[in-house]
Design a protein around this motif. Structure first.
Motif, PDB file in Angstrom:
ATOM      1  N   SER A   1      31.908  50.168  36.646  1.00  0.00           N
ATOM      2  CA  SER A   1      33.009  50.036  35.688  1.00  0.00           C
ATOM      3  C   SER A   1      34.018  51.176  35.837  1.00  0.00           C
ATOM      4  CB  SER A   1      32.475  49.977  34.263  1.00  0.00           C
ATOM      5  OG  SER A   1      31.733  51.148  33.964  1.00  0.00           O
ATOM      6  N   THR A   2      33.552  52.344  36.252  1.00  0.00           N
ATOM      7  CA  THR A   2      34.455  53.470  36.485  1.00  0.00           C
ATOM      8  C   THR A   2      35.381  53.173  37.653  1.00  0.00           C
ATOM      9  OG1 THR A   2      32.765  54.982  35.676  1.00  0.00           O
ATOM     10  CG2 THR A   2      34.551  55.942  36.941  1.00  0.00           C
TER      11      THR A   2
ATOM     12  N   ARG B   1      42.320  49.621  38.092  1.00  0.00           N
ATOM     13  CA  ARG B   1      43.295  49.206  37.079  1.00  0.00           C
ATOM     14  C   ARG B   1      44.349  50.283  36.859  1.00  0.00           C
ATOM     15  NH1 ARG B   1      38.852  46.692  33.013  1.00  0.00           N
ATOM     16  NH2 ARG B   1      38.660  44.686  34.063  1.00  0.00           N
ATOM     17  N   LYS B   2      43.923  51.540  36.856  1.00  0.00           N
ATOM     18  CA  LYS B   2      44.875  52.634  36.684  1.00  0.00           C
ATOM     19  C   LYS B   2      45.871  52.659  37.833  1.00  0.00           C
ATOM     20  CE  LYS B   2      45.252  57.590  35.963  1.00  0.00           C
ATOM     21  NZ  LYS B   2      44.561  58.869  35.922  1.00  0.00           N
TER      22      LYS B   2
ATOM     23  N   GLY C   1      37.943  50.774  36.624  1.00  0.00           N
ATOM     24  CA  GLY C   1      38.953  51.483  35.836  1.00  0.00           C
ATOM     25  C   GLY C   1      39.957  52.210  36.706  1.00  0.00           C
TER      26      GLY C   1
END
Length: 133
Positions: A65-66, A72-73, A69
């Motif tokens: 999930s990191t 997405r960033k 993330g």
């Protein structure tokens, strides 16, 4: 069973897994207690997430999930950059057209925006068409 499955994996997938595992070893070797990931490390994992379908099975130093993330960033940063370097907002309506719209709305208080737009079209004023040229 896993050995049979591994024998059918593509060479590219194996090379990506080797790259991912070697990268994690490198991060762990340069860190003291807790893995410290640099911006380049995050970029590599965001790229692996995009090009390699089975990347989640090989990531051990961070949560999947990191990595998602970080990916997405990266998209957020890209679109923020694109918004800054593009044409922001709607194109301006010419001053004469704005004055005409105000005059029409004052002289015909019962007309709404659709009626005024229709009247402008009858006059040959179509701001959407002008913007596409």
């Amino acid at each position: 069973m896993a050995a049979v499955f591994d024998s059918f994996r593509s060479r590219a997938a194996l090379q990506l897994e080797i790259l991912a595992l070697r990268h994690q070893l490198g991060v762990l070797q340069r860190s003291v207690k807790r893995p410290k990931l640099t911006r380049a490390d995050r970029l590599l994992w965001a790229w692996l997430c995009a090009v390699w379908s089975d990347w989640q099975a090989s990531v051990f130093i961070v949560k999947a999930s990191t990595v998602i993330g970080w990916h997405r960033k990266g998209f957020r940063l890209f679109w923020a950059w694109k918004a800054r370097h593009g044409k922001p907002g709607r194109p301006a309506v010419p001053k004469e057209v704005r004055q005409l719209i105000r005059t029409m709305s004052r002289q015909n208080p019962l007309w709404g925006a659709p009626r005024i737009h229709g009247e402008l079209l009858k006059l040959g004023i179509d701001n959407r068409r002008d913007q596409r040229k």
